[in-house]
Design a protein around this motif. Structure first.
Motif, PDB file in Angstrom:
ATOM      1  N   ASP A   1      -5.491  -4.839  11.933  1.00  0.00           N
ATOM      2  CA  ASP A   1      -4.099  -4.940  11.502  1.00  0.00           C
ATOM      3  C   ASP A   1      -3.557  -3.545  11.171  1.00  0.00           C
ATOM      4  OD1 ASP A   1      -1.678  -5.737  10.528  1.00  0.00           O
ATOM      5  OD2 ASP A   1      -2.469  -7.213   9.138  1.00  0.00           O
ATOM      6  N   PRO A   2      -2.360  -3.197  11.620  1.00  0.00           N
ATOM      7  CA  PRO A   2      -1.814  -1.862  11.317  1.00  0.00           C
ATOM      8  C   PRO A   2      -1.443  -1.664   9.849  1.00  0.00           C
ATOM      9  CG  PRO A   2      -0.238  -3.161  12.587  1.00  0.00           C
ATOM     10  CD  PRO A   2      -1.505  -3.954  12.524  1.00  0.00           C
ATOM     11  N   ARG A   3      -1.425  -2.725   9.063  1.00  0.00           N
ATOM     12  CA  ARG A   3      -1.086  -2.588   7.644  1.00  0.00           C
ATOM     13  C   ARG A   3      -2.206  -1.980   6.819  1.00  0.00           C
ATOM     14  NH1 ARG A   3       1.021  -8.554   6.645  1.00  0.00           N
ATOM     15  NH2 ARG A   3      -0.679  -8.902   8.091  1.00  0.00           N
ATOM     16  N   VAL A   4      -3.354  -1.736   7.433  1.00  0.00           N
ATOM     17  CA  VAL A   4      -4.472  -1.122   6.720  1.00  0.00           C
ATOM     18  C   VAL A   4      -4.092   0.283   6.253  1.00  0.00           C
ATOM     19  CG1 VAL A   4      -6.861  -0.342   6.966  1.00  0.00           C
ATOM     20  CG2 VAL A   4      -6.177  -2.530   7.915  1.00  0.00           C
ATOM     21  N   GLY A   5      -3.216   0.946   6.975  1.00  0.00           N
ATOM     22  CA  GLY A   5      -2.755   2.278   6.572  1.00  0.00           C
ATOM     23  C   GLY A   5      -2.049   2.271   5.235  1.00  0.00           C
ATOM     24  N   PHE A   6      -1.375   1.180   4.900  1.00  0.00           N
ATOM     25  CA  PHE A   6      -0.722   1.082   3.589  1.00  0.00           C
ATOM     26  C   PHE A   6      -1.743   1.052   2.463  1.00  0.00           C
ATOM     27  CE2 PHE A   6       2.752  -0.772   6.197  1.00  0.00           C
ATOM     28  CZ  PHE A   6       3.688   0.216   5.928  1.00  0.00           C
ATOM     29  N   LEU A   7      -2.895   0.436   2.708  1.00  0.00           N
ATOM     30  CA  LEU A   7      -3.960   0.434   1.706  1.00  0.00           C
ATOM     31  C   LEU A   7      -4.426   1.857   1.431  1.00  0.00           C
ATOM     32  CD1 LEU A   7      -6.110  -2.601   2.856  1.00  0.00           C
ATOM     33  CD2 LEU A   7      -4.607  -2.486   0.880  1.00  0.00           C
TER      34      LEU A   7
ATOM     35  N   LEU B   1      -4.535   6.570  -2.131  1.00  0.00           N
ATOM     36  CA  LEU B   1      -4.210   7.989  -2.285  1.00  0.00           C
ATOM     37  C   LEU B   1      -3.238   8.214  -3.439  1.00  0.00           C
ATOM     38  CD1 LEU B   1      -4.541  10.842  -1.072  1.00  0.00           C
ATOM     39  CD2 LEU B   1      -2.514  10.358   0.291  1.00  0.00           C
ATOM     40  N   PHE B   2      -2.215   7.379  -3.536  1.00  0.00           N
ATOM     41  CA  PHE B   2      -1.250   7.503  -4.626  1.00  0.00           C
ATOM     42  C   PHE B   2      -1.920   7.282  -5.985  1.00  0.00           C
ATOM     43  CE2 PHE B   2       2.081   5.710  -7.390  1.00  0.00           C
ATOM     44  CZ  PHE B   2       2.945   6.780  -7.379  1.00  0.00           C
TER      45      PHE B   2
END
Length: 115
Positions: free
Chosen positions: A64-70, A75-76
Protein backbone atom coordinates in the motif's frame (compact mmCIF):
# COMPACT_ATOMS: atom_id res chain seq x y z
CA UNK A 1 4.79 -21.26 6.07
CA UNK A 2 4.77 -18.80 3.24
CA UNK A 3 6.59 -15.50 3.16
CA UNK A 4 3.35 -13.62 3.78
CA UNK A 5 2.62 -15.63 6.91
CA UNK A 6 6.12 -14.99 8.25
CA UNK A 7 5.72 -11.23 7.69
CA UNK A 8 2.32 -11.39 9.40
CA UNK A 9 3.84 -13.05 12.48
CA UNK A 10 6.70 -10.55 12.59
CA UNK A 11 4.22 -7.69 12.35
CA UNK A 12 2.11 -9.19 15.16
CA UNK A 13 5.19 -9.46 17.38
CA UNK A 14 6.21 -5.87 16.62
CA UNK A 15 2.67 -4.62 17.29
CA UNK A 16 2.56 -6.42 20.64
CA UNK A 17 6.00 -5.13 21.65
CA UNK A 18 5.02 -1.58 20.69
CA UNK A 19 1.77 -1.86 22.63
CA UNK A 20 3.69 -3.18 25.66
CA UNK A 21 6.11 -0.25 25.54
CA UNK A 22 3.27 2.24 25.22
CA UNK A 23 1.51 0.58 28.15
CA UNK A 24 4.72 0.74 30.20
CA UNK A 25 4.95 4.46 29.42
CA UNK A 26 1.40 4.94 30.70
CA UNK A 27 2.14 3.01 33.88
CA UNK A 28 5.31 5.05 34.39
CA UNK A 29 3.35 8.28 34.13
CA UNK A 30 1.20 7.14 37.03
CA UNK A 31 3.88 5.49 39.16
CA UNK A 32 6.95 7.74 38.98
CA UNK A 33 7.30 10.27 41.81
CA UNK A 34 8.43 13.48 40.14
CA UNK A 35 7.98 15.51 37.00
CA UNK A 36 11.32 14.75 35.37
CA UNK A 37 10.90 10.99 35.75
CA UNK A 38 7.41 11.18 34.34
CA UNK A 39 8.60 13.19 31.38
CA UNK A 40 11.33 10.64 30.70
CA UNK A 41 8.87 7.77 30.66
CA UNK A 42 6.46 9.77 28.50
CA UNK A 43 9.12 10.45 25.88
CA UNK A 44 11.37 7.43 25.53
CA UNK A 45 9.14 4.32 25.61
CA UNK A 46 6.26 6.13 23.92
CA UNK A 47 8.36 6.98 20.87
CA UNK A 48 9.91 3.52 20.70
CA UNK A 49 6.46 1.96 21.05
CA UNK A 50 5.19 4.11 18.20
CA UNK A 51 8.16 3.09 16.05
CA UNK A 52 7.51 -0.60 16.68
CA UNK A 53 3.80 -0.25 16.00
CA UNK A 54 4.48 1.69 12.81
CA UNK A 55 7.00 -0.87 11.57
CA UNK A 56 4.52 -3.65 12.33
CA UNK A 57 1.80 -1.83 10.42
CA UNK A 58 4.20 -1.09 7.59
CA UNK A 59 5.07 -4.77 7.25
CA UNK A 60 1.39 -5.68 7.25
CA UNK A 61 0.37 -3.02 4.71
CA UNK A 62 3.57 -3.07 2.62
CA UNK A 63 2.36 -2.83 -0.96
CA UNK A 64 0.00 0.00 0.00
CA UNK A 65 1.42 3.47 -0.84
CA UNK A 66 0.17 4.82 2.50
CA UNK A 67 3.12 3.16 4.23
CA UNK A 68 5.10 6.32 3.49
CA UNK A 69 2.82 8.26 5.83
CA UNK A 70 3.83 5.93 8.66
CA UNK A 71 7.44 6.84 7.98
CA UNK A 72 6.58 10.54 8.15
CA UNK A 73 4.71 10.08 11.44
CA UNK A 74 7.67 8.26 12.99
CA UNK A 75 10.11 10.86 11.70
CA UNK A 76 8.00 13.71 13.08
CA UNK A 77 7.74 12.03 16.49
CA UNK A 78 11.47 11.31 16.66
CA UNK A 79 12.27 14.93 15.83
CA UNK A 80 9.71 16.68 18.03
CA UNK A 81 9.23 14.63 21.21
CA UNK A 82 12.79 15.02 22.59
CA UNK A 83 12.78 18.76 21.90
CA UNK A 84 9.37 19.29 23.50
CA UNK A 85 10.36 17.17 26.49
CA UNK A 86 13.57 19.14 26.96
CA UNK A 87 11.78 22.49 26.78
CA UNK A 88 9.08 21.39 29.22
CA UNK A 89 11.71 20.07 31.67
CA UNK A 90 13.64 23.32 31.50
CA UNK A 91 10.51 25.36 32.17
CA UNK A 92 9.60 23.10 35.07
CA UNK A 93 13.10 23.50 36.51
CA UNK A 94 13.06 27.29 36.21
CA UNK A 95 9.63 27.58 37.83
CA UNK A 96 10.59 25.35 40.77
CA UNK A 97 8.33 22.39 40.02
CA UNK A 98 11.22 19.91 40.18
CA UNK A 99 12.13 17.98 43.32
CA UNK A 100 15.78 18.87 43.74
CA UNK A 101 16.38 16.10 46.27
CA UNK A 102 15.91 13.53 43.49
CA UNK A 103 18.43 15.14 41.12
CA UNK A 104 21.82 13.40 41.25
CA UNK A 105 23.90 15.94 39.30
CA UNK A 106 22.51 19.43 38.81
CA UNK A 107 24.48 21.08 36.01
CA UNK A 108 21.76 23.59 35.23
CA UNK A 109 21.92 25.24 38.66
CA UNK A 110 25.37 26.69 37.94
CA UNK A 111 24.15 28.23 34.68
CA UNK A 112 21.01 29.77 36.17
CA UNK A 113 22.52 31.33 39.30
CA UNK A 114 21.83 35.07 39.48
CA UNK A 115 24.85 37.15 38.62
Amino acid sequence: MTGTEILDWISVILLLLGAALSFAAGVGLVRFPDLLSRMHTAAKPQVMGLVLISVGLGLRLFPDPRVGFLFLVVLFQILTVPVASHIAARVAYRTGRVRRDLIGVDELEEQLEPR
